[in-house]
Design an enzyme around this catalytic site. Structure first.
Site, mmCIF file in Angstrom:
data_model
loop_
_atom_site.group_PDB
_atom_site.id
_atom_site.type_symbol
_atom_site.label_atom_id
_atom_site.label_comp_id
_atom_site.label_asym_id
_atom_site.label_seq_id
_atom_site.Cartn_x
_atom_site.Cartn_y
_atom_site.Cartn_z
ATOM 1 C CG HIS A 47 -1.972 1.017 1.209
ATOM 2 N ND1 HIS A 47 -3.195 0.825 0.612
ATOM 3 C CD2 HIS A 47 -1.995 2.281 1.708
ATOM 4 C CE1 HIS A 47 -3.926 1.915 0.749
ATOM 5 N NE2 HIS A 47 -3.235 2.818 1.404
ATOM 6 C CB SER A 93 -8.559 1.334 -3.656
ATOM 7 O OG SER A 93 -7.350 1.013 -3.007
ATOM 8 C CG HIS A 94 -10.432 3.363 2.144
ATOM 9 N ND1 HIS A 94 -10.948 3.878 3.292
ATOM 10 C CD2 HIS A 94 -9.092 3.419 2.294
ATOM 11 C CE1 HIS A 94 -9.957 4.237 4.096
ATOM 12 N NE2 HIS A 94 -8.827 3.977 3.512
ATOM 13 C CG ASN A 95 -10.732 -1.881 -3.090
ATOM 14 O OD1 ASN A 95 -11.478 -0.933 -3.325
ATOM 15 N ND2 ASN A 95 -9.796 -2.276 -3.926
ATOM 16 C CD GLN A 244 -8.363 3.876 8.437
ATOM 17 O OE1 GLN A 244 -9.388 3.424 7.942
ATOM 18 N NE2 GLN A 244 -7.193 3.784 7.849
ATOM 19 C CD GLU A 316 -3.380 3.297 8.268
ATOM 20 O OE1 GLU A 316 -4.465 3.221 7.672
ATOM 21 O OE2 GLU A 316 -2.348 2.719 7.883
ATOM 22 C CD GLN A 318 -9.118 8.361 8.118
ATOM 23 O OE1 GLN A 318 -9.457 8.876 7.072
ATOM 24 N NE2 GLN A 318 -8.075 7.557 8.193
ATOM 25 N N GLY A 533 -2.247 7.757 -8.918
ATOM 26 C CA GLY A 533 -3.329 6.826 -8.678
ATOM 27 C C GLY A 533 -2.988 5.925 -7.538
ATOM 28 C CG ASN A 534 -4.666 3.252 -4.379
ATOM 29 O OD1 ASN A 534 -5.592 2.478 -4.247
ATOM 30 N ND2 ASN A 534 -3.689 3.340 -3.498
ATOM 31 C CB SER A 536 -6.303 -1.889 -4.355
ATOM 32 O OG SER A 536 -6.930 -2.827 -3.511
#
Lengths: 742, 237
Positions: A47, A93-95, A244, A316, A318, A533-534, A536
């Site tokens: 990540h 992403s927050h999959n 979180q 983590e 927020q 971008g990201n 995952s």
């Protein structure tokens, strides 16, 4: 200090391999302590470090005339939009968090991406999101779980976006069994700023004080980045503390305070605390600045007592930022934080020794070269399996199919049905910019402060990517660019979110590599650099690996309000033109999936020259004021596209279409998904001119019908005619999702 | 005419109100911070939408304790014009400047869409540029916009002509089907006894630009601008 001893089990639990541990020992010249092990574990997770995907990501085109900040340089890329204005945007992403706790998982995903944008000095102006869930139909336990995840994610996004006052103006939602138990939640944010306002995340200026501002640190989201870099298992539910909790109100205050702070000129560097929290922000700012950062954890505002250095560093929590303040300006900074009622503390200083040094009450607990954490994670070239493409689909193997019921099945499939139930829960109108409301090919937004018109879309057909990841990725870029062209926009740049399975499986890594190479090639062709971008990975659940989903977020610009075009038919009597050919590729189509239960065959091929000519053609007739509506052909082919243009009109308008003699089976003629096709409607007076402009630009064009007010949709092909009542299609398309979710 | 747009922590339609007002000739609009106690000589106070203090307790319930609200109450008591939009309406109810309360929408979801409003009264500073029975196309965006008041209060509001806008359909018919959130008697906006304080859930500032799909909201702001010279004003006074 009472820290656990480092054992092979502890190392493995931190997701570090024996080789990686050896590398850590070499870097430090000693054994790490428990806290340091935790720090390496999160910074070297996929990540944060992209250790498995970096060699692939380097293949993306990242430069261009309009690129002001490149991918990977800062929290988000920045693109010039003219007149001294720029946009910063990114998708993330927050999959995994959303699989475990959908509401907070999605909400904090939105919060995180918004912070990435205002960290750049940009005022966030709109959000999009790209969502994937398992099947939500039926009464099975699995369907109920998928509905719960879908409802939770949508309300989490609404909760955060609506409260902070950033409109969610579009995106996409698909449903496929491969995402059952492993939903995808990809969130996108775009912000606007002047060129000179670009803020940097570097700890510059030796001796400058380091401030912490925002929410107090708690034990929530401990090591979430490491959690996101593992497969989801039955036990993942026990990882709920790794998710979180979001507070959009706090973030709103933080956003306003940070923009005020940046405008005040007191800031030398700024970085949000996202994944890996304090750890990541300190070592990354130091690494970027070529400096060191020393902080004392005793000074960090906390919401719980008795937190260990390990917990404080890896939390983590927020809505937190790290701000490097120009020495001597501390008081101005304090005043702004106090105005916005935000907790803050001066927690350290910028040093010249290149170390990330963390103390607690003056006692050093972590001392690691910052660069080794941020930029020197191991990089792996993973093994790939052999490429194996499916054969083109032979439609003759299909039973004869009634296309009248097939269209209703397609329109009522949750993936194709209207997403009204979703976007009505999002405030898409705040900031007075949404000139094209959600549901058209691309969202179009007037950025008031810059007086610019932007269009944005997110696209990915994961069935294509499963069958041929390279071609599927190319098509994702082409479709995004086509959606923008239909809205009247010229594409500017791309952000991507690569959602794949466990990279240690060679078949998964092959998909990642193929998809990246496809994306890279197509982005070069469409002149849309990737600004960031990201990635995952590890999107696997007990059901298996997800279909590979390289989501493309593309932003474009429209020169004049007169060019803003939507997919909805406008008036009875207008002529409907098909730009492009009739097509015949049925492999990988939604028709095959929805009606015949197959994800099979070679997905449609993309020809760049044809596709680019098409985009230029449609933009040209839009610029000449000849177009009433434009809609690209994608899932469900020409029949679904015409039906959508009909139903999007207010009130709905009918259409009468004749495809002539195609020589194809009726289902193939109506539902094939060959690329490079658009339907436009034009007034009968303008039809001839539109056709001649298109022909001169080398775009195949044919009159296929007219818009009417009969309340029916009629499609004829090869002498046979099929018809539907618009009211039946509206029920199928407009009400399906709402009914399933009631 | 001078407008003061209040800013609470969590206000998020404040910039939109300033922008919409700036498109009307003869207006001057400025922000007023919630910790201030002066309205800076404004003729009209706008309490904008948003999520003041996150609305974690009850919508609008903490904003009423902000220092500026004491000033707004005094301003209203002296006949000053106050308009509360969405969260602003909720704040005015919580402050006791308007009766009733806004509760969770009937179907429990946040709802953002264009709705139709029927103008019920035109003898007010907020609706005098419209006509009785006129139908306005204006968006709503709220999770807690269901207007609730006891029967006694509703009776008074009706008897005194203080319901200024109701949710209706495109033809102006008021029915349950045209009620987006379950509000009592389709009430979308009400005024106080003195007719100088108006609260409504829909967002007129989002319907002042043809590019946003409707300009029907501008009649509310135009009414305010017309008010100083309106013949209705004399009869009201």
């Amino acid at each position: 200090m009472n820290e656990p001893a480092i054992t092979p089990e502890i190392i493995a639990k931190h997701g570090l391999t024996p080789d990686e541990y050896e590398r850590i020992q070499k870097i430090l010249g000693r054994d790490p302590n428990f806290t340091e092990l935790g720090v390496f574990s999160v910074m070297w997770s996929e990540h944060c470090s992209y250790k498995n995907s970096k060699p692939e990501l380097r293949k993306f085109p990242t430069t261009g005339d309009t690129v002001l900040v490149k991918a990977g340089e800062e929290n988000a890329g920045v693109i010039d939009v003219g007149d001294g204005w720029a946009v910063a945007f990114k998708m993330e992403s927050h999959n995994h968090p959303s699989a475990v706790e959908p509401f907070q998982g999605a909400a904090t995903g939105v919060g995180g991406i918004i912070r990435d944008i205002f960290t750049m000095g940009a005022r966030p102006v709109f959000n999009l999101n790209s969502l994937r869930f398992g099947d939500i139909r039926g009464d099975s336990a699995e369907a109920r779980t998928n509905r719960r995840l879908f409802a939770g994610v949508v309300s989490g996004i609404a909760h955060y976006g609506n409260c902070i006052g950033i409109p969610t103006i579009g995106g996409e939602v698909y449903f496929d069994e491969s995402y059952s138990g492993n939903p995808l939640v990809n969130v996108f944010c775009l912000g606007v700023l002047k060129h000179e306002e670009i803020a940097r995340g570097a700890a510059s200026g030796i001796g400058n004080p380091v401030f912490y501002v925002g929410a107090e640190t708690g034990r929530d989201g401990l090591a979430g980045a490491a959690f996101a870099s593992r497969d989801l298992t039955e036990e993942s539910k026990q990882d709920r503390p790794a998710v979180q909790v979001g507070d959009p109100f706090r973030e709103k205050l933080l956003l306003e305070a940070c923009l005020e702070l940046l405008a005040s000129g007191c800031v030398a560097g700024i970085q949000d605390m996202g994944a890996a929290g304090l750890t990541c922000s300190t070592c990354e700012t130091a690494s970027r600045g070529g400096t060191g950062v020393e902080i004392d954890l005793a000074l960090v505002p906390k919401r719980e007592t008795g937190m260990t250095p390990y917990e404080t560093l890896l939390s983590e929590s927020q809505e937190r930022m790290l701000v490097i303040v120009k020495k001597g300006q501390e008081d101005s900074v304090r005043q702004i934080f106090e105005k916005w009622d935000l907790p803050y503390a001066e927690i350290g200083t910028v040093k010249d020794d290149g170390f990330m040094r963390v103390k607690e009450n003056g006692v050093t607990v972590v001392e690691i070269p910052a660069r080794s954490l941020a930029d020197e994670a191991p990089i792996y070239n993973r093994e790939v399996s052999e490429k194996n493409l499916p054969a083109p689909f032979d439609a003759a193997t299909l039973p004869e199919t009634d296309v009248t019921t097939a269209l209703v099945s397609l329109m009522s499939h949750p993936s194709l049905a209207s997403k009204r139930w979703v976007w009505r829960q999002y405030d898409h109108m705040v900031r007075l910019g949404a000139t094209v409301l959600p549901g058209s090919d691309a969202a179009v937004f007037i950025v008031r402060e810059a007086n610019k018109i932007l269009a944005a879309t997110s696209d990915c057909n994961a069935i294509y990517c499963r069958l041929d990841p390279r071609e599927g990725a190319k098509v994702a870029v082409a479709e995004a660019a086509r959606n923008l062209a239909c809205s009247g926009a010229v594409p500017l740049a791309v952000t991507d979110n690569l959602n794949f399975g466990n990279p240690h499986k060679p078949e998964n890594f092959l998909m990642l590599r193929e998809a990246v190479e496809g994306l890279a090639e197509a982005c070069r062709e469409f002149n849309t650099p990737v600004t960031g971008g990201n990635v995952s990975l590890y999107n696997e659940s007990p059901n298996g690996t997800i279909d590979p989903t390289p989501t493309v977020g593309m932003v474009g610009q429209i020169a004049d309000m007169k060019h803003v075009t939507t997919q909805a038919f406008k008036a009875a009597g207008d002529v409907i033109l098909l730009l492009g050919n009739l097509g015949d590729e049925i492999g990988g189509s939604h028709y095959l999936k929805v009606v015949h239960g197959q994800k099979a065959g070679l997905p449609p091929r993309l020809d760049y020259a044809t596709e680019k000519a098409l985009h230029n053609g449609v933009r040209e007739i839009i610029r000449k004021g000849l177009v009433q509506s434009a809609h690209d052909l994608s899932e469900g082919g020409i029949a679904v596209a015409v039906a959508e243009s009909s139903l999007s009109a207010k009130p709905a308008l009918g259409a009468s279409i004749d495809l002539g003699s195609t020589g194809l089976r009726p289902d193939v003629a109506l539902f094939n998904e060959s690329q490079s096709r658009i339907i436009v409607s034009v007034t009968s007076e303008n039809a001839a001119e539109a056709e001649s402009v298109l022909k001169s630009l080398g775009v195949p064009v044919q009159r296929i019908g007219t818009v009417n007010s009969t309340g029916t949709l009629q499609i004829a092909a090869d002498g046979k005619s099929y018809s539907w009542q618009l009211s039946d299609l509206e029920t199928a398309w407009g009400e399906t999702i709402g009914k399933l979710m009631e | 005419m001078k407008f003061a747009v209040l800013r609470f922590p969590g206000s998020n339609c404040d910039q939109d109100c300033i922008h919409a007002l700036s498109t009307f000739p003869g207006t001057e609009a400025d922000y007023v911070w919630h910790k201030d106690t002066s309205l800076g000589g404004a003729d009209v106070v706008v309490v904008p939408g948003g999520f003041s203090y996150g609305d974690y307790l009850r919508t609008g319930s903490i904003a009423r304790f902000s220092p500026i609200m004491k000033t707004v109450k005094e301003f209203a008591a002296a006949g000053g014009l106050v308009i509360g939009i969405c969260n602003g309406f909720q704040i005015l109810c919580e402050s006791g400047l308007l009766p009733g309360a806004l509760v969770r929408n009937r179907d429990l979801h946040f709802l953002c869409k264009h709705v139709y409003l029927r103008v019920e009264q035109t003898d007010t500073p907020f609706t005098n540029a419209s006509t009785k029975g006129a139908v306005l196309n204006v968006p709503v965006a709220h999770g807690e916009g269901c207007y609730f008041a006891d029967d006694e209060t509703l009776k008074r509001l009706n008897a005194e002509g203080r319901v200024l806008v109701r949710y209706c359909d495109a033809q102006g018919q008021v029915s349950d089907a045209s009620n987006p959130n379950g509000s009592k008697e389709n009430i979308a906006g009400i005024c106080n006894e003195g007719r100088n304080v108006f609260g409504l859930m829909p967002h007129p500032e989002r319907a002042c630009d043809p590019f946003l799909g409707s300009t029907d909201g501008s009649v509310i702001f135009q009414s305010l601008l017309n008010w100083p010279t309106s013949p209705l004003r004399k009869s009201a006074a």
